[in-house]
Design a protein around this motif. Sequence first.
Motif, PDB file in Angstrom:
ATOM      1  N   VAL A 141      89.912  20.603  -9.651  1.00  0.00           N
ATOM      2  CA  VAL A 141      88.447  20.661  -9.564  1.00  0.00           C
ATOM      3  C   VAL A 141      87.899  19.378  -8.939  1.00  0.00           C
ATOM      4  O   VAL A 141      88.221  18.274  -9.373  1.00  0.00           O
ATOM      5  CB  VAL A 141      87.823  20.878 -10.960  1.00  0.00           C
ATOM      6  N   VAL A 142      87.068  19.570  -7.912  1.00  0.00           N
ATOM      7  CA  VAL A 142      86.412  18.439  -7.246  1.00  0.00           C
ATOM      8  C   VAL A 142      85.037  18.255  -7.876  1.00  0.00           C
ATOM      9  O   VAL A 142      84.314  19.233  -8.070  1.00  0.00           O
ATOM     10  CB  VAL A 142      86.229  18.719  -5.739  1.00  0.00           C
ATOM     11  N   ASN A 143      84.692  17.025  -8.187  1.00  0.00           N
ATOM     12  CA  ASN A 143      83.343  16.757  -8.704  1.00  0.00           C
ATOM     13  C   ASN A 143      82.670  15.703  -7.842  1.00  0.00           C
ATOM     14  O   ASN A 143      83.271  14.675  -7.536  1.00  0.00           O
ATOM     15  CB  ASN A 143      83.413  16.280 -10.161  1.00  0.00           C
ATOM     16  N   VAL A 144      81.435  15.983  -7.427  1.00  0.00           N
ATOM     17  CA  VAL A 144      80.656  15.026  -6.639  1.00  0.00           C
ATOM     18  C   VAL A 144      79.386  14.706  -7.411  1.00  0.00           C
ATOM     19  O   VAL A 144      78.669  15.610  -7.839  1.00  0.00           O
ATOM     20  CB  VAL A 144      80.310  15.583  -5.235  1.00  0.00           C
ATOM     21  N   LYS A 145      79.136  13.405  -7.591  1.00  0.00           N
ATOM     22  CA  LYS A 145      77.980  12.997  -8.404  1.00  0.00           C
ATOM     23  C   LYS A 145      77.306  11.809  -7.713  1.00  0.00           C
ATOM     24  O   LYS A 145      77.926  10.762  -7.534  1.00  0.00           O
ATOM     25  CB  LYS A 145      78.490  12.581  -9.787  1.00  0.00           C
ATOM     26  N   ILE A 146      76.052  12.013  -7.305  1.00  0.00           N
ATOM     27  CA  ILE A 146      75.333  10.899  -6.670  1.00  0.00           C
ATOM     28  C   ILE A 146      74.048  10.574  -7.417  1.00  0.00           C
ATOM     29  O   ILE A 146      73.239   9.799  -6.948  1.00  0.00           O
ATOM     30  CB  ILE A 146      75.032  11.188  -5.177  1.00  0.00           C
ATOM     31  N   ASN A 147      73.893  11.199  -8.578  1.00  0.00           N
ATOM     32  CA  ASN A 147      72.711  10.940  -9.389  1.00  0.00           C
ATOM     33  C   ASN A 147      73.171  10.505 -10.774  1.00  0.00           C
ATOM     34  O   ASN A 147      74.085  11.103 -11.330  1.00  0.00           O
ATOM     35  CB  ASN A 147      71.881  12.229  -9.482  1.00  0.00           C
ATOM     36  N   SER A 148      72.538   9.455 -11.306  1.00  0.00           N
ATOM     37  CA  SER A 148      72.988   8.964 -12.611  1.00  0.00           C
ATOM     38  C   SER A 148      72.706   9.972 -13.730  1.00  0.00           C
ATOM     39  O   SER A 148      73.339   9.948 -14.776  1.00  0.00           O
ATOM     40  CB  SER A 148      72.340   7.618 -12.926  1.00  0.00           C
ATOM     41  N   ARG A 149      71.731  10.865 -13.476  1.00  0.00           N
ATOM     42  CA  ARG A 149      71.476  11.933 -14.453  1.00  0.00           C
ATOM     43  C   ARG A 149      72.306  13.155 -14.081  1.00  0.00           C
ATOM     44  O   ARG A 149      72.582  13.383 -12.921  1.00  0.00           O
ATOM     45  CB  ARG A 149      69.990  12.315 -14.456  1.00  0.00           C
ATOM     46  N   GLY A 150      72.708  13.932 -15.035  1.00  0.00           N
ATOM     47  CA  GLY A 150      73.427  15.172 -14.745  1.00  0.00           C
ATOM     48  C   GLY A 150      74.917  14.960 -14.581  1.00  0.00           C
ATOM     49  O   GLY A 150      75.412  13.829 -14.574  1.00  0.00           O
ATOM     50  N   GLU A 151      75.600  16.082 -14.428  1.00  0.00           N
ATOM     51  CA  GLU A 151      77.068  16.074 -14.384  1.00  0.00           C
ATOM     52  C   GLU A 151      77.596  16.066 -12.953  1.00  0.00           C
ATOM     53  O   GLU A 151      78.798  16.008 -12.746  1.00  0.00           O
ATOM     54  CB  GLU A 151      77.593  17.339 -15.071  1.00  0.00           C
ATOM     55  N   GLY A 152      76.739  16.193 -11.973  1.00  0.00           N
ATOM     56  CA  GLY A 152      77.198  16.337 -10.594  1.00  0.00           C
ATOM     57  C   GLY A 152      77.514  17.788 -10.304  1.00  0.00           C
ATOM     58  O   GLY A 152      77.131  18.683 -11.064  1.00  0.00           O
TER      59      GLY A 152
END
Lengths: 166, 131
Positions: free
Chosen positions: B88-99
Amino acid sequence: MNSRGTDKIISIYWFAILFLVAVACVYLVYSFYGKPYDVRKIEANFLVNQVVDCISDDGILNLETLENPSFLEFCHLTFDVEDFQGWKDDQFYLEIFLCGFDISNGQDLCLSKLNFGDENIPKNCELKSGGNYPFCLERSSYFIDAEQNKYSTKIFVGVKKIEKND
Amino acid sequence: MQKRGNILTENIIFIILNLVFVVILVLFIFSKMSSESVIEEKYAKQIALIVDEAKPVMEIHLNMQDAVEKAKKNKISPENIVSISENVVNVKINSRGEGYSYSFFNNVDATIYFDTTSSFTYVIKINGNRK
Protein backbone atom coordinates in the motif's frame (compact mmCIF):
# COMPACT_ATOMS: atom_id res chain seq x y z
CA MET A 1 -32.79 59.67 -19.07
CA ASN A 2 -33.95 56.86 -21.32
CA SER A 3 -30.36 56.00 -22.20
CA ARG A 4 -29.44 55.69 -18.50
CA GLY A 5 -32.37 53.31 -17.99
CA THR A 6 -31.26 51.10 -20.88
CA ASP A 7 -27.69 51.07 -19.49
CA LYS A 8 -28.98 49.85 -16.14
CA ILE A 9 -30.97 47.03 -17.77
CA ILE A 10 -27.94 45.98 -19.83
CA SER A 11 -25.83 46.04 -16.67
CA ILE A 12 -28.31 43.77 -14.84
CA TYR A 13 -28.29 41.35 -17.78
CA TRP A 14 -24.51 41.45 -17.89
CA PHE A 15 -24.19 40.54 -14.23
CA ALA A 16 -26.82 37.83 -14.66
CA ILE A 17 -24.65 36.37 -17.44
CA LEU A 18 -21.55 36.61 -15.23
CA PHE A 19 -23.43 34.83 -12.47
CA LEU A 20 -24.41 32.03 -14.85
CA VAL A 21 -20.81 31.72 -16.07
CA ALA A 22 -19.60 31.53 -12.46
CA VAL A 23 -22.16 28.84 -11.59
CA ALA A 24 -21.21 26.83 -14.70
CA CYS A 25 -17.49 27.08 -13.86
CA VAL A 26 -18.01 26.02 -10.25
CA TYR A 27 -20.21 23.11 -11.36
CA LEU A 28 -17.66 21.93 -13.96
CA VAL A 29 -14.73 22.25 -11.56
CA TYR A 30 -16.55 20.30 -8.84
CA SER A 31 -17.76 17.62 -11.24
CA PHE A 32 -14.21 17.18 -12.63
CA TYR A 33 -12.04 17.52 -9.51
CA GLY A 34 -14.68 16.21 -7.09
CA LYS A 35 -14.47 12.78 -8.71
CA PRO A 36 -11.44 10.55 -8.22
CA TYR A 37 -9.18 9.62 -11.14
CA ASP A 38 -10.35 6.30 -12.56
CA VAL A 39 -7.21 4.20 -13.03
CA ARG A 40 -8.88 0.78 -13.11
CA LYS A 41 -8.49 0.41 -16.88
CA ILE A 42 -4.71 0.88 -16.62
CA GLU A 43 -4.58 -1.40 -13.59
CA ALA A 44 -6.52 -4.16 -15.38
CA ASN A 45 -4.23 -3.91 -18.42
CA PHE A 46 -1.14 -4.15 -16.21
CA LEU A 47 -2.60 -7.19 -14.46
CA VAL A 48 -3.22 -8.95 -17.79
CA ASN A 49 0.34 -8.10 -18.91
CA GLN A 50 1.76 -9.58 -15.73
CA VAL A 51 -0.25 -12.81 -16.14
CA VAL A 52 0.79 -13.18 -19.79
CA ASP A 53 4.45 -12.59 -18.87
CA CYS A 54 4.13 -15.18 -16.13
CA ILE A 55 2.54 -18.01 -18.13
CA SER A 56 4.79 -17.64 -21.14
CA ASP A 57 8.41 -17.18 -21.92
CA ASP A 58 9.05 -15.48 -25.29
CA GLY A 59 5.73 -16.76 -26.64
CA ILE A 60 6.34 -20.33 -25.42
CA LEU A 61 3.57 -21.34 -23.06
CA ASN A 62 4.67 -22.76 -19.74
CA LEU A 63 1.96 -25.28 -18.89
CA GLU A 64 3.48 -26.08 -15.50
CA THR A 65 2.80 -22.53 -14.36
CA LEU A 66 -0.92 -22.96 -15.00
CA GLU A 67 -0.91 -26.19 -12.99
CA ASN A 68 0.88 -24.59 -10.06
CA PRO A 69 -1.41 -24.74 -6.98
CA SER A 70 -0.03 -21.42 -5.72
CA PHE A 71 -0.37 -19.61 -9.02
CA LEU A 72 -0.74 -16.11 -7.53
CA GLU A 73 2.41 -16.41 -5.42
CA PHE A 74 4.33 -17.90 -8.35
CA CYS A 75 3.31 -14.97 -10.58
CA HIS A 76 4.12 -12.45 -7.83
CA LEU A 77 0.55 -11.29 -7.50
CA THR A 78 -1.26 -10.24 -4.35
CA PHE A 79 -4.90 -9.25 -4.11
CA ASP A 80 -4.51 -7.73 -0.63
CA VAL A 81 -5.79 -4.16 -0.51
CA GLU A 82 -5.76 -1.25 1.93
CA ASP A 83 -8.34 -1.01 4.74
CA PHE A 84 -10.94 1.32 3.30
CA GLN A 85 -14.73 1.47 3.81
CA GLY A 86 -14.92 -2.17 4.81
CA TRP A 87 -12.94 -3.47 1.82
CA LYS A 88 -11.93 -7.05 2.31
CA ASP A 89 -9.39 -8.51 -0.06
CA ASP A 90 -12.11 -8.87 -2.70
CA GLN A 91 -11.32 -6.07 -5.09
CA PHE A 92 -9.84 -8.16 -7.91
CA TYR A 93 -10.90 -11.08 -10.04
CA LEU A 94 -8.73 -13.09 -12.39
CA GLU A 95 -9.86 -15.91 -14.68
CA ILE A 96 -7.70 -17.79 -17.16
CA PHE A 97 -9.06 -20.16 -19.79
CA LEU A 98 -6.55 -22.40 -21.52
CA CYS A 99 -7.84 -23.65 -24.85
CA GLY A 100 -6.38 -25.79 -27.61
CA PHE A 101 -6.35 -23.90 -30.88
CA ASP A 102 -7.31 -25.78 -34.03
CA ILE A 103 -6.45 -23.72 -37.10
CA SER A 104 -8.24 -26.14 -39.48
CA ASN A 105 -11.70 -25.28 -38.14
CA GLY A 106 -10.78 -22.13 -36.20
CA GLN A 107 -12.37 -23.45 -33.01
CA ASP A 108 -11.06 -23.35 -29.49
CA LEU A 109 -11.51 -26.33 -27.21
CA CYS A 110 -10.98 -25.15 -23.69
CA LEU A 111 -8.90 -27.50 -21.58
CA SER A 112 -8.83 -25.80 -18.21
CA LYS A 113 -9.95 -22.78 -16.25
CA LEU A 114 -8.34 -21.04 -13.31
CA ASN A 115 -9.98 -18.34 -11.25
CA PHE A 116 -9.02 -16.22 -8.26
CA GLY A 117 -10.63 -13.38 -6.32
CA ASP A 118 -14.22 -12.28 -5.88
CA GLU A 119 -16.53 -14.27 -8.17
CA ASN A 120 -19.26 -11.61 -7.97
CA ILE A 121 -17.18 -9.21 -10.06
CA PRO A 122 -17.87 -10.89 -13.47
CA LYS A 123 -21.59 -11.06 -12.64
CA ASN A 124 -21.63 -7.30 -11.98
CA CYS A 125 -19.66 -6.66 -15.14
CA GLU A 126 -22.39 -8.35 -17.17
CA LEU A 127 -24.59 -5.39 -16.22
CA LYS A 128 -22.02 -2.67 -16.81
CA SER A 129 -18.25 -2.28 -16.82
CA GLY A 130 -16.71 0.81 -15.21
CA GLY A 131 -18.32 3.72 -13.42
CA ASN A 132 -20.03 2.56 -10.25
CA TYR A 133 -19.59 -1.06 -11.34
CA PRO A 134 -16.32 -3.02 -11.44
CA PHE A 135 -14.13 -2.50 -14.50
CA CYS A 136 -13.61 -5.69 -16.50
CA LEU A 137 -11.27 -6.57 -19.32
CA GLU A 138 -10.87 -9.72 -21.42
CA ARG A 139 -7.91 -10.39 -23.64
CA SER A 140 -7.01 -13.38 -25.82
CA SER A 141 -3.45 -14.48 -26.49
CA TYR A 142 -2.03 -17.23 -28.67
CA PHE A 143 0.93 -19.40 -27.73
CA ILE A 144 2.79 -22.55 -28.69
CA ASP A 145 4.29 -24.92 -26.18
CA ALA A 146 7.70 -26.57 -26.30
CA GLU A 147 6.28 -29.32 -28.58
CA GLN A 148 4.84 -26.73 -31.00
CA ASN A 149 1.23 -27.42 -29.95
CA LYS A 150 -0.96 -24.36 -30.42
CA TYR A 151 -2.96 -22.84 -27.58
CA SER A 152 -5.16 -19.83 -27.04
CA THR A 153 -5.76 -18.27 -23.65
CA LYS A 154 -8.53 -15.97 -22.58
CA ILE A 155 -7.62 -13.84 -19.62
CA PHE A 156 -10.46 -12.07 -17.85
CA VAL A 157 -9.66 -9.44 -15.25
CA GLY A 158 -12.01 -7.45 -13.02
CA VAL A 159 -11.07 -4.57 -10.74
CA LYS A 160 -13.65 -3.29 -8.25
CA LYS A 161 -12.18 -0.45 -6.14
CA ILE A 162 -15.32 1.57 -6.95
CA GLU A 163 -15.13 3.96 -3.99
CA LYS A 164 -11.66 5.14 -5.01
CA ASN A 165 -12.27 5.40 -8.74
CA ASP A 166 -15.78 6.69 -9.28
CA MET B 1 -18.01 67.89 -19.76
CA GLN B 2 -19.40 66.67 -16.44
CA LYS B 3 -21.44 63.96 -18.26
CA ARG B 4 -18.33 62.73 -20.13
CA GLY B 5 -16.49 62.36 -16.85
CA ASN B 6 -19.36 60.31 -15.41
CA ILE B 7 -19.40 57.96 -18.40
CA LEU B 8 -15.66 57.36 -18.11
CA THR B 9 -15.87 56.62 -14.37
CA GLU B 10 -18.80 54.24 -14.85
CA ASN B 11 -16.94 52.36 -17.58
CA ILE B 12 -13.79 52.08 -15.51
CA ILE B 13 -15.74 50.73 -12.53
CA PHE B 14 -17.55 48.29 -14.83
CA ILE B 15 -14.26 47.02 -16.33
CA ILE B 16 -12.65 46.71 -12.88
CA LEU B 17 -15.62 44.71 -11.57
CA ASN B 18 -15.41 42.39 -14.57
CA LEU B 19 -11.68 41.92 -14.08
CA VAL B 20 -12.21 41.17 -10.39
CA PHE B 21 -14.80 38.57 -11.37
CA VAL B 22 -12.48 36.88 -13.89
CA VAL B 23 -9.56 36.89 -11.40
CA ILE B 24 -11.70 35.32 -8.66
CA LEU B 25 -12.90 32.64 -11.08
CA VAL B 26 -9.38 31.82 -12.29
CA LEU B 27 -8.07 31.71 -8.69
CA PHE B 28 -10.90 29.37 -7.73
CA ILE B 29 -10.12 27.01 -10.63
CA PHE B 30 -6.37 27.01 -9.86
CA SER B 31 -6.98 26.44 -6.15
CA LYS B 32 -9.09 23.39 -6.98
CA MET B 33 -6.55 22.12 -9.51
CA SER B 34 -3.74 22.17 -6.98
CA SER B 35 -5.72 21.19 -3.91
CA GLU B 36 -3.91 18.93 -1.48
CA SER B 37 -6.35 16.04 -1.74
CA VAL B 38 -6.08 16.01 -5.55
CA ILE B 39 -2.26 15.97 -5.38
CA GLU B 40 -2.26 13.19 -2.76
CA GLU B 41 -4.58 11.05 -4.85
CA LYS B 42 -2.66 11.71 -8.06
CA TYR B 43 0.70 10.63 -6.65
CA ALA B 44 -0.63 7.67 -4.63
CA LYS B 45 -2.23 6.19 -7.75
CA GLN B 46 0.70 7.09 -9.99
CA ILE B 47 3.23 5.40 -7.68
CA ALA B 48 1.00 2.31 -7.24
CA LEU B 49 0.71 1.95 -11.03
CA ILE B 50 4.47 2.44 -11.47
CA VAL B 51 5.12 -0.37 -8.98
CA ASP B 52 2.51 -2.59 -10.67
CA GLU B 53 4.40 -2.41 -13.96
CA ALA B 54 7.92 -2.46 -12.50
CA LYS B 55 10.27 -5.43 -12.41
CA PRO B 56 12.88 -6.28 -9.76
CA VAL B 57 16.05 -4.16 -9.64
CA MET B 58 14.38 -1.26 -11.40
CA GLU B 59 14.91 2.21 -9.99
CA ILE B 60 12.39 4.89 -10.93
CA HIS B 61 12.89 8.61 -10.32
CA LEU B 62 9.70 10.62 -9.91
CA ASN B 63 9.53 14.41 -9.86
CA MET B 64 7.02 15.49 -7.21
CA GLN B 65 7.65 19.25 -7.18
CA ASP B 66 4.04 20.33 -6.52
CA ALA B 67 3.65 17.84 -3.66
CA VAL B 68 6.97 18.79 -2.05
CA GLU B 69 6.14 22.50 -2.23
CA LYS B 70 2.71 21.97 -0.66
CA ALA B 71 4.16 19.73 2.05
CA LYS B 72 6.80 22.34 2.94
CA LYS B 73 4.03 24.94 3.26
CA ASN B 74 2.23 22.59 5.66
CA LYS B 75 5.46 22.00 7.62
CA ILE B 76 5.77 18.37 6.55
CA SER B 77 9.28 17.18 5.84
CA PRO B 78 9.74 16.07 2.19
CA GLU B 79 11.10 12.72 3.46
CA ASN B 80 7.72 11.94 5.04
CA ILE B 81 5.43 12.60 2.07
CA VAL B 82 5.36 9.08 0.60
CA SER B 83 5.53 5.75 2.38
CA ILE B 84 5.05 2.16 1.24
CA SER B 85 3.81 -0.39 3.72
CA GLU B 86 3.57 -3.95 2.33
CA ASN B 87 1.62 -3.32 -0.88
CA VAL B 88 0.00 0.00 0.00
CA VAL B 89 1.28 3.42 -1.05
CA ASN B 90 0.41 6.36 1.19
CA VAL B 91 0.87 10.01 0.21
CA LYS B 92 0.40 12.70 2.84
CA ILE B 93 1.06 16.41 2.32
CA ASN B 94 -1.27 17.78 4.96
CA SER B 95 -0.58 17.59 8.68
CA ARG B 96 -4.27 16.87 9.23
CA GLY B 97 -5.77 13.60 8.03
CA GLU B 98 -4.31 10.26 7.07
CA GLY B 99 -3.28 11.10 3.51
CA TYR B 100 -4.35 8.99 0.53
CA SER B 101 -3.63 5.28 0.17
CA TYR B 102 -3.75 3.01 -2.88
CA SER B 103 -2.65 -0.60 -3.18
CA PHE B 104 -0.67 -2.35 -5.89
CA PHE B 105 -1.07 -6.01 -6.90
CA ASN B 106 2.54 -6.63 -7.93
CA ASN B 107 3.95 -8.65 -5.04
CA VAL B 108 7.37 -7.01 -4.94
CA ASP B 109 9.50 -5.58 -2.20
CA ALA B 110 9.36 -1.88 -3.09
CA THR B 111 11.00 0.93 -1.16
CA ILE B 112 10.70 4.65 -1.69
CA TYR B 113 12.91 7.47 -0.45
CA PHE B 114 13.39 11.17 -1.03
CA ASP B 115 16.46 11.94 -3.10
CA THR B 116 18.30 14.51 -0.99
CA THR B 117 20.65 15.38 -3.84
CA SER B 118 17.76 16.83 -5.82
CA SER B 119 15.07 19.11 -4.46
CA PHE B 120 11.87 17.43 -5.62
CA THR B 121 12.62 13.85 -6.65
CA TYR B 122 11.53 10.62 -5.05
CA VAL B 123 13.23 7.32 -5.90
CA ILE B 124 11.20 4.12 -6.11
CA LYS B 125 13.36 1.04 -5.83
CA ILE B 126 12.17 -2.49 -6.62
CA ASN B 127 14.42 -4.68 -4.54
CA GLY B 128 13.01 -8.07 -5.51
CA ASN B 129 9.95 -10.27 -5.34
CA ARG B 130 8.26 -10.74 -2.00
CA LYS B 131 7.73 -14.25 -0.67
